[in-house]
Design an enzyme around this catalytic site. Sequence first.
Site, PDB file in Angstrom:
ATOM      1  N   GLU A  49     -26.445  16.077 -25.166  1.00  0.00           N
ATOM      2  CA  GLU A  49     -26.388  15.657 -26.565  1.00  0.00           C
ATOM      3  C   GLU A  49     -25.327  16.465 -27.298  1.00  0.00           C
ATOM      4  O   GLU A  49     -25.599  17.591 -27.743  1.00  0.00           O
ATOM      5  CB  GLU A  49     -27.741  15.907 -27.239  1.00  0.00           C
TER       6      GLU A  49
ATOM      7  N   GLY B 188     -32.715   9.002 -31.157  1.00  0.00           N
ATOM      8  CA  GLY B 188     -33.340   9.556 -32.357  1.00  0.00           C
ATOM      9  C   GLY B 188     -33.530   8.472 -33.398  1.00  0.00           C
ATOM     10  O   GLY B 188     -34.494   7.702 -33.364  1.00  0.00           O
ATOM     11  N   GLY B 189     -32.575   8.384 -34.316  1.00  0.00           N
ATOM     12  CA  GLY B 189     -32.690   7.475 -35.456  1.00  0.00           C
ATOM     13  C   GLY B 189     -32.973   6.030 -35.075  1.00  0.00           C
ATOM     14  O   GLY B 189     -33.816   5.364 -35.704  1.00  0.00           O
TER      15      GLY B 189
ATOM     16  N   HIS C  63     -33.692  21.276 -27.750  1.00  0.00           N
ATOM     17  CA  HIS C  63     -32.958  20.338 -28.620  1.00  0.00           C
ATOM     18  C   HIS C  63     -32.032  21.167 -29.513  1.00  0.00           C
ATOM     19  O   HIS C  63     -32.368  22.271 -29.919  1.00  0.00           O
ATOM     20  CB  HIS C  63     -33.950  19.521 -29.458  1.00  0.00           C
TER      21      HIS C  63
ATOM     22  N   GLY D 123     -27.367  12.269 -35.041  1.00  0.00           N
ATOM     23  CA  GLY D 123     -27.711  11.876 -36.407  1.00  0.00           C
ATOM     24  C   GLY D 123     -26.509  11.706 -37.315  1.00  0.00           C
ATOM     25  O   GLY D 123     -26.646  11.607 -38.533  1.00  0.00           O
TER      26      GLY D 123
ATOM     27  N   SER E 165     -26.512   9.445 -31.566  1.00  0.00           N
ATOM     28  CA  SER E 165     -26.152   8.177 -32.206  1.00  0.00           C
ATOM     29  C   SER E 165     -26.061   7.020 -31.212  1.00  0.00           C
ATOM     30  O   SER E 165     -25.205   6.143 -31.354  1.00  0.00           O
ATOM     31  CB  SER E 165     -24.852   8.321 -33.005  1.00  0.00           C
TER      32      SER E 165
HETATM   33  P1  PGA Z   1     -29.739  10.330 -32.970  1.00  0.00           P
HETATM   34  O1  PGA Z   1     -30.633  11.589 -32.555  1.00  0.00           O
HETATM   35  O2  PGA Z   1     -29.959   9.267 -31.954  1.00  0.00           O
HETATM   36  O3  PGA Z   1     -30.275   9.965 -34.326  1.00  0.00           O
HETATM   37  O4  PGA Z   1     -28.329  10.811 -33.024  1.00  0.00           O
HETATM   38  C1  PGA Z   1     -30.646  12.063 -31.259  1.00  0.00           C
HETATM   39  C2  PGA Z   1     -31.535  13.259 -31.182  1.00  0.00           C
HETATM   40  O5  PGA Z   1     -32.125  13.666 -32.204  1.00  0.00           O
HETATM   41  O6  PGA Z   1     -31.672  13.836 -30.126  1.00  0.00           O
END
Ligand code: PGA
Length: 236
Positions: free
Chosen positions: A154, A220-221, A82, A160, A199
Site C-alpha cells: 500500500e 478502503g473507501g 497499516h 485515501g 484507492s
Molecule cells: P483506500 O484505503 O482504498 O481508501 O485508499 C486503503 C486502505 O485504507 O488500506
Amino acid sequence: MNGSLAANSMLLDEIIAGLNTQKCDVLICPPVIYLPQCAEIRPAALLLGAQDASVHVSGAYTGEVSAAMLADVGCQYVIVGHSERRAYHHEQDELVAQKAVQALRNGIIPIVCVGETLEQRELGLTSVVVLAQLQAVMDLLDDSELGQIVIAYEPVWAIGTGKTATPQMAQDVHAVLRQQLMQRSEIAARKVQILYGGSMKPENAKELLAMDDIDGGLIGGAALKSADFLAIINAV
Ligand code: PGA
C-alpha cells in the site's frame, strides 16, 4: 474508523446479496467493536478480519485487544502494520513483525502492510523501504509460517487520496517483494498472496488485478459502498 450497527447491517446485507465468492476470497475487516455483529451476520463464505491486534499476549494493557481475543470472536485474519498505525501510533517494523507472530500463534492469518511515503518514492527508496518492512517479518517466521501470511503493498501516498499506483508501478514493487520471498523459500513465495491497496476502485481494479504478481486488493473507501465493492470483486 467507519460504520455503525445500522450502517454495517445495511452494507453487509447488500454485499451478501451480491456476493460471488466462487472466483475469489472475500474478507471484511470492520472496526473491532463490530466484529461480533459481523460474525453473526456473515455467511461462511465471507471471511472476517480485524484492523489491528495487540503485540501482547494478555495482561494490563488497557484498551488493547489480543490476537487470542480476536480468534475468540471468530476472526480469521488481522491487518498489521497499516500505514495509519505506522504513522499515527509510531509502529516500527519490528513491532509489526511481532504482531504477525502473535496472530499466527493464535491461528489468525496476518495481512502485513508495507509501503513507501511519497518522499521515499521520490528519493528512489521504495524497494529499500518495503523490503526492510518485509524482512522484519521474515526474520521472525520459519518457512512454513511465512507461507501463511498475506502481504498488502500500500503506497502511503495512494491511500485515501484518489491517487493510484499505475498497474506497472504496483507490479514492479510486488515483483520485488515476491523475489525477496523467493530467495528464502520458493514454496512460501508461491503461496503468499500479495494484495495491492491504495484507492483501488471499480475503474482501476481490473487493470491492477491483471498484473502477474497482484493477487488481490485491500480496499478502503470503495468498500464502504456495496456497489463499488461488488464491482471490484467481480473484476477479479
Ligand atoms: P483506500 O484505503 O482504498 O481508501 O485508499 C486503503 C486502505 O485504507 O488500506
